[in-house]
Design an enzyme around this catalytic site. Sequence first.
Site, mmCIF file in Angstrom:
data_model
loop_
_atom_site.group_PDB
_atom_site.id
_atom_site.type_symbol
_atom_site.label_atom_id
_atom_site.label_comp_id
_atom_site.label_asym_id
_atom_site.label_seq_id
_atom_site.Cartn_x
_atom_site.Cartn_y
_atom_site.Cartn_z
ATOM 1 N N GLU A 33 54.410 15.754 49.740
ATOM 2 C CA GLU A 33 55.301 15.358 50.964
ATOM 3 C C GLU A 33 56.280 16.042 50.560
ATOM 4 O O GLU A 33 56.973 16.810 51.608
ATOM 5 C CB GLU A 33 56.159 14.273 51.154
ATOM 6 C CG GLU A 33 54.939 12.683 51.689
ATOM 7 C CD GLU A 33 53.731 13.223 52.939
ATOM 8 O OE1 GLU A 33 54.784 13.826 53.570
ATOM 9 O OE2 GLU A 33 52.455 13.297 53.132
ATOM 10 N N THR A 39 57.186 23.858 54.692
ATOM 11 C CA THR A 39 56.421 25.263 53.594
ATOM 12 C C THR A 39 54.799 24.432 54.702
ATOM 13 O O THR A 39 54.502 23.573 55.690
ATOM 14 C CB THR A 39 56.136 24.067 52.618
ATOM 15 O OG1 THR A 39 57.322 24.224 51.889
ATOM 16 C CG2 THR A 39 55.684 25.988 51.416
ATOM 17 N N LEU A 76 59.029 28.970 47.150
ATOM 18 C CA LEU A 76 59.114 28.386 48.105
ATOM 19 C C LEU A 76 60.402 27.878 49.061
ATOM 20 O O LEU A 76 60.454 27.437 50.895
ATOM 21 C CB LEU A 76 59.119 26.919 47.958
ATOM 22 C CG LEU A 76 57.465 26.521 47.221
ATOM 23 C CD1 LEU A 76 57.656 24.880 47.413
ATOM 24 C CD2 LEU A 76 56.267 26.072 49.217
ATOM 25 N N GLY A 77 61.545 28.489 48.869
ATOM 26 C CA GLY A 77 62.759 28.010 49.725
ATOM 27 C C GLY A 77 63.236 26.841 49.520
ATOM 28 O O GLY A 77 62.491 26.106 48.692
ATOM 29 N N TYR A 78 64.655 26.281 50.257
ATOM 30 C CA TYR A 78 65.263 25.394 50.191
ATOM 31 C C TYR A 78 64.853 24.691 49.164
ATOM 32 O O TYR A 78 64.141 23.176 48.790
ATOM 33 C CB TYR A 78 64.273 24.484 51.293
ATOM 34 C CG TYR A 78 64.548 24.914 52.274
ATOM 35 C CD1 TYR A 78 65.580 25.013 53.354
ATOM 36 C CD2 TYR A 78 63.762 25.650 53.485
ATOM 37 C CE1 TYR A 78 65.808 25.186 54.310
ATOM 38 C CE2 TYR A 78 63.623 25.720 54.165
ATOM 39 C CZ TYR A 78 65.057 25.677 55.005
ATOM 40 O OH TYR A 78 64.975 26.232 56.756
ATOM 41 N N TYR A 116 61.705 8.767 56.571
ATOM 42 C CA TYR A 116 59.681 9.277 56.531
ATOM 43 C C TYR A 116 59.273 9.511 55.546
ATOM 44 O O TYR A 116 57.843 9.049 55.068
ATOM 45 C CB TYR A 116 59.156 11.025 57.258
ATOM 46 C CG TYR A 116 58.324 11.869 56.846
ATOM 47 C CD1 TYR A 116 57.174 10.977 57.374
ATOM 48 C CD2 TYR A 116 57.770 12.685 55.762
ATOM 49 C CE1 TYR A 116 56.314 11.544 57.444
ATOM 50 C CE2 TYR A 116 56.914 13.161 55.616
ATOM 51 C CZ TYR A 116 55.705 12.732 56.328
ATOM 52 O OH TYR A 116 54.668 13.101 55.639
ATOM 53 N N ASP A 134 56.742 11.935 61.354
ATOM 54 C CA ASP A 134 57.498 13.447 60.804
ATOM 55 C C ASP A 134 57.878 14.658 62.466
ATOM 56 O O ASP A 134 57.358 13.535 63.205
ATOM 57 C CB ASP A 134 56.541 14.372 59.845
ATOM 58 C CG ASP A 134 55.133 14.577 60.331
ATOM 59 O OD1 ASP A 134 54.630 14.317 61.066
ATOM 60 O OD2 ASP A 134 54.770 15.107 59.626
ATOM 61 N N CYS A 188 47.840 18.365 69.047
ATOM 62 C CA CYS A 188 49.276 17.615 69.720
ATOM 63 C C CYS A 188 50.016 19.316 69.130
ATOM 64 O O CYS A 188 51.153 18.816 68.966
ATOM 65 C CB CYS A 188 48.972 16.490 70.305
ATOM 66 S SG CYS A 188 50.866 16.297 71.485
ATOM 67 N N CYS A 194 45.956 20.344 74.796
ATOM 68 C CA CYS A 194 44.637 18.851 75.942
ATOM 69 C C CYS A 194 43.299 19.165 76.451
ATOM 70 O O CYS A 194 42.789 17.745 76.701
ATOM 71 C CB CYS A 194 46.086 19.385 77.576
ATOM 72 S SG CYS A 194 48.100 18.851 76.842
ATOM 73 N N CYS A 197 41.369 17.024 74.080
ATOM 74 C CA CYS A 197 42.537 15.724 72.807
ATOM 75 C C CYS A 197 41.527 14.843 73.892
ATOM 76 O O CYS A 197 41.254 14.509 75.324
ATOM 77 C CB CYS A 197 43.716 16.578 74.736
ATOM 78 S SG CYS A 197 44.585 14.315 73.133
HETATM 79 S S1 SF4 Z 1 47.094 15.232 76.530
HETATM 80 FE FE1 SF4 Z 1 47.002 15.034 74.316
HETATM 81 S S2 SF4 Z 1 47.036 17.340 73.843
HETATM 82 FE FE2 SF4 Z 1 48.182 17.196 75.399
HETATM 83 S S3 SF4 Z 1 50.071 16.837 75.621
HETATM 84 FE FE3 SF4 Z 1 48.889 15.207 75.798
HETATM 85 S S4 SF4 Z 1 48.768 14.040 73.791
HETATM 86 FE FE4 SF4 Z 1 49.511 16.361 73.690
#
Ligand code: SF4
Length: 353
Positions: A33, A39, A76-78, A116, A134, A188, A194, A197
């Site tokens: 994590e 990264t 890796l930085g930071y 997180y 996250d 997403c 989408c 999705c």
């Molecule tokens: S339809 Fe799915 S991929 Fe598109 S914004 Fe909504 S949750 Fe995200």
Amino acid sequence: MDFTTLLLAWFRDNQRELPWKEYKDAYSVWVSEIILQQTRVQQGKMYFNRFLETFPTIERLAEAPEDQVLKTWQGLGYYSRARNMHKTAKKIMREYGGSFPKDTGLLQKLDGIGPYTAAAIGSFAFRLPVAALDGNGYRILARYFGIDTPVDSAEAKRSFTTLAQSLLPAGDSASFNQALMDFGSLICTPRPVCGICPMIQTCSAYRDGQTGRLPVKKEKATAKTRYFHYLDIEYGNATFIRQRTGNDIWKGLYEFPLIETSSPAGYPNLIKTEDFKKMLDVSSCTLINIYRAKPHKLSHQTIYPVFYRIRLQSGGNYLQTEYLEIDRDDFSRYAVSRLIEKYMDFFHNFAGL
Ligand code: SF4
């Protein structure tokens, strides 16, 4: 179907295979994590394996010198992440007998562990019923539920966490949290796909044509601009370096003598500065080469770096007192920033110096 059912159904068939998913112990979860913050996954895989090979247990990490931890982290930085891991490993050895506490409140008291990471360790290693949000999680929830609150605000931290907590399936927070990360990385995404999705029928952002606008962020403060002039001094076969201290960037890493100016300055102006005169007598220096690196962007600042390769014939007394005089061939033994590493690679590979 509700959000959680759709998400978990997608996860069962589409989850990513990643090396750290095999590990369920708190130490490995924590290492993965922390490495994955800031990264990319591809780069993270390499560093995760390297880190666990070098420090297979928290005890080995706690006992290692800081230089070795930074060297393993190099690229890796930071670097504050590595320093905080080292501090946390020592604290866990000292105060918890070598085991992470099974309590997200106590986990958050450890250096470098925020809400997180504490929730990720709690759910993946200890099966605690906590949601780990996250950037992926915030993005998905903001879009699916059509939430306008800036995701980087304190209010969002509270309200999104409460929402995610209410969506957790009984007894399997780990799958829910991992599913959010995978779904945010594959479907997403910042530019969502989408069309494939499974949530398209019930997603608010899609329905309202808001997928490009959500999630909302607060306006960013303008990044600070800094001008770094590194003096790579050739003194026989030696050069001079120093470890950075204080609360600035790259603390604990080594670097060449550095002069920082508030505006761009070419070599003729640089040699007139007090900092330069204190270090070097210009009459005993020969400028060999100048390397202007690309602007180096960090989260809140942009650095414009220039490296000056300078041959020094005599008068290295000040440098010998204030800096470490090392053999140039030993340079690679010291942990340095990615910026300096790139400069050294450039000269080895292309300039032949
Ligand atoms: S339809 Fe799915 S991929 Fe598109 S914004 Fe909504 S949750 Fe995200």
